[in-house]
Scaffold this active site. Structure first.
Site, PDB file in Angstrom:
ATOM      1  N   LYS A 153      50.456  24.355  56.806  1.00 17.20           N
ATOM      2  CA  LYS A 153      51.745  24.004  57.401  1.00 17.20           C
ATOM      3  C   LYS A 153      52.772  24.911  56.734  1.00 17.20           C
ATOM      4  O   LYS A 153      53.110  24.728  55.564  1.00 17.20           O
ATOM      5  CB  LYS A 153      52.068  22.529  57.159  1.00 17.20           C
ATOM      6  CG  LYS A 153      53.225  21.997  58.029  1.00 17.20           C
ATOM      7  CD  LYS A 153      54.569  22.482  57.562  1.00 17.20           C
ATOM      8  CE  LYS A 153      55.710  21.952  58.430  1.00 17.20           C
ATOM      9  NZ  LYS A 153      56.993  22.650  58.126  1.00 17.20           N
ATOM     10  N   GLU A 227      53.819  23.727  42.995  1.00 17.13           N
ATOM     11  CA  GLU A 227      54.511  24.865  42.377  1.00 17.13           C
ATOM     12  C   GLU A 227      55.918  24.853  42.946  1.00 17.13           C
ATOM     13  O   GLU A 227      56.128  25.174  44.112  1.00 17.13           O
ATOM     14  CB  GLU A 227      53.770  26.168  42.692  1.00 17.13           C
ATOM     15  CG  GLU A 227      54.198  27.328  41.824  1.00 17.13           C
ATOM     16  CD  GLU A 227      55.278  28.169  42.465  1.00 17.13           C
ATOM     17  OE1 GLU A 227      56.459  27.982  42.078  1.00 17.13           O
ATOM     18  OE2 GLU A 227      54.970  28.984  43.334  1.00 17.13           O
ATOM     19  N   CYS A 261      60.873  31.814  43.139  1.00 17.75           N
ATOM     20  CA  CYS A 261      60.920  30.809  42.086  1.00 17.75           C
ATOM     21  C   CYS A 261      60.825  31.451  40.709  1.00 17.75           C
ATOM     22  O   CYS A 261      61.379  30.925  39.743  1.00 17.75           O
ATOM     23  CB  CYS A 261      59.804  29.788  42.295  1.00 17.75           C
ATOM     24  SG  CYS A 261      58.173  30.521  42.521  1.00 17.75           S
ATOM     25  N   GLU A 358      69.402  25.725  40.271  1.00 18.58           N
ATOM     26  CA  GLU A 358      68.614  26.898  40.623  1.00 18.58           C
ATOM     27  C   GLU A 358      69.404  27.723  41.627  1.00 18.58           C
ATOM     28  O   GLU A 358      69.843  27.215  42.662  1.00 18.58           O
ATOM     29  CB  GLU A 358      67.272  26.502  41.234  1.00 18.58           C
ATOM     30  CG  GLU A 358      66.431  27.710  41.622  1.00 18.58           C
ATOM     31  CD  GLU A 358      65.101  27.330  42.277  1.00 18.58           C
ATOM     32  OE1 GLU A 358      64.182  28.161  42.262  1.00 18.58           O
ATOM     33  OE2 GLU A 358      65.000  26.206  42.800  1.00 18.58           O
TER      34      GLU A 358
END
Length: 454
Positions: A153, A227, A261, A358
């Protein structure tokens, strides 16, 4: 319906219909049958498929890279490198899966006792848009090598990349149903997680989405590997090679337009070398070429979505209001598409937005510290713990400091990156579990203890 948009222009690319419930059910049933056969294949037979996949990735790299560029705006040079890395990962597991999955023999007072690593079934992979092929093949290669099947997905804005990944698998002669891409709406994901034909889940994505998926998987008593986000520190200590560190810092922050990331996000620099670092860093950032991602000379493409650029700009403006000093950039680029100027903020403090949140885009935050102790303290002053980069000419000291950083990986005098040979993952709210290397292939296996006596 899914509508994909070219982020370099803001214009619609195409409209794709969601797959129906009947289609999903049919493919899942086919996948279970395929995986029951695939798990019986020898590791050598599985390796041959991975080699064929790698060959197709390399031979079709131009077309696949172009899909990345048009759907999420990655510069074509970086997109081409992404496809090559996917091929390398497949080749790595073709060469090493048999070694990684060898039984572990343990002396435990029996005639024989060992741990065998067996496949667990169909694994649902929920993947993001920022590395639309690498994230898929990073997981797909070890999953297939271990004897599992995969359902994908993907992020809606990279739907054509998702379908192309399945096409590569099928062109390589992969068994029908063993790998399926589903174009489904977000509410349908929970149904997949709870479907008894799904054995486990792997997710790469934001921390917020990871919390939701992790809770749903836990409720279904299914293993998951998450993750998630990161706010990676890039620490430069006094005595470091500042020129080298500053130039590497530009790559660490601005590759993929800062949308990774493991991009370095907080640059924590000892005061003794801070002025020199900032001068070189800002100068190098000014040399970045923002432009058409299809141009091989472009080094900064657009951000992938309109809303992501809005969020980033809010973070920059709030941080400036909070006292951060703008050195370069700081706004939308004057061109079509979702471009944002490469931006550097100096004198960032822990209470400021770009330190606390972030930042997923081309914005760097520079934090000045008095010594290494303060550097480590601030590096760990975050809810995240994915990667970290540490720069020092005193390697013995650097090794000791690396052990004190809360992260899944610490790279000394180099930029954090993922490598098929090394485990990859985070701690704290950056997730849990590992991908890549021997650890990654074993995540989705049943570590079966077998004891023989008599």
């Amino acid at each position: 319906m899914i509508i994909t948009v070219d982020p370099s222009t803001g214009r619609e690319i195409e409209q794709l219909n969601f797959h129906t419930d009947a289609f999903v059910d049919e493919r899942l049933t086919l996948g279970v049958k395929a995986q029951s056969l695939w798990r019986k294949n020898s590791l050598a037979e599985r390796a041959r498929l991975l080699v064929r996949i790698a060959e197709i990735l390399r031979s079709d790299a131009a077309r696949l890279a172009a899909l990345i560029t048009v759907e999420m705006g990655k510069p074509i040079s970086e997109a081409t490198a992404e496809i090559a890395k996917c091929a390398w990962n497949c080749e790595h597991y073709a060469e090493n899966a048999e070694k990684y999955l060898q039984p572990d023999y343990i002396e435990a007072g029996h005639r024989e006792s060992f741990v065998a690593y067996e496949p667990i079934g169909i694994v649902l992979a929920i993947m993001p848009w920022n590395y639309p092929f690498w994230q898929v093949f990073r997981f797909l290669a070890p999953a297939l090598a271990a004897g599992n099947g995969v359902v994908l997905k993907h992020a809606p804005n990279t739907s054509r990349c998702a379908l192309a990944a399945q096409e590569v698998f099928e062109m390589a002669g992969g068994m029908s149903g063993l790998f399926s891409t589903f174009l489904i709406d977000t509410p349908k994901v929970r149904e997949l997680i709870e479907d008894p034909r799904i054995a486990a889940i792997t997710l790469t994505g934001s921390t917020n989405v990871g919390s939701i998926v992790g809770a749903q998987a836990a409720g279904a008593l299914k293993k998951q590997v998450l993750e998630l986000g990161g706010s990676d520190p890039f620490i430069v200590l006094g005595g470091a090679d500042v020129q080298k560190a500053a130039k590497a810092a530009v790559r660490a922050r601005f590759s993929n337009a800062g949308q990774a990331c493991i991009n370095a996000k907080r640059f924590i620099v000892e005061e003794d070398v801070a002025n020199e670092f900032v001068e070189v860093f800002v100068d190098e950032v000014g040399k970045l070429v923002l432009g058409d991602p299809n141009d091989p000379e472009t080094t900064i493409g657009p951000m992938a979505r309109f809303d992501l650029r809005q969020t980033l700009h809010r973070q920059v403006l709030q941080s400036i209001d909070e006292g951060a000093v703008l050195k370069i950039g700081g706004g939308y680029a004057a061109r079509l598409g979702y471009y944002y100027e490469p931006t550097v903020l100096d004198d960032v403090k822990p209470h400021m937005t770009v330190f606390r949140e972030e930042t997923f885009g081309p914005v760097a935050a520079i934090i000045r510290v008095s010594d290494a102790e303060e550097a480590i303290e601030l590096a760990n002053a975050t809810e995240y713990g994915l990667g970290a980069s540490l720069w020092s000419t005193d390697l013995a000291r650097a090794r000791q400091l690396a052990l004190r950083i809360d992260a899944g990986a610490v790279f000394v005098n180099s930029v954090v990156g993922s490598d098929p040979r090394l485990p990859f993952g985070g701690v704290k709210r950056s997730g849990y579990g590992r991908e890549l290397g021997e650890h990654g292939i074993k995540e989705f296996t049943n570590a079966k203890t077998i004891v023989v006596n008599g």
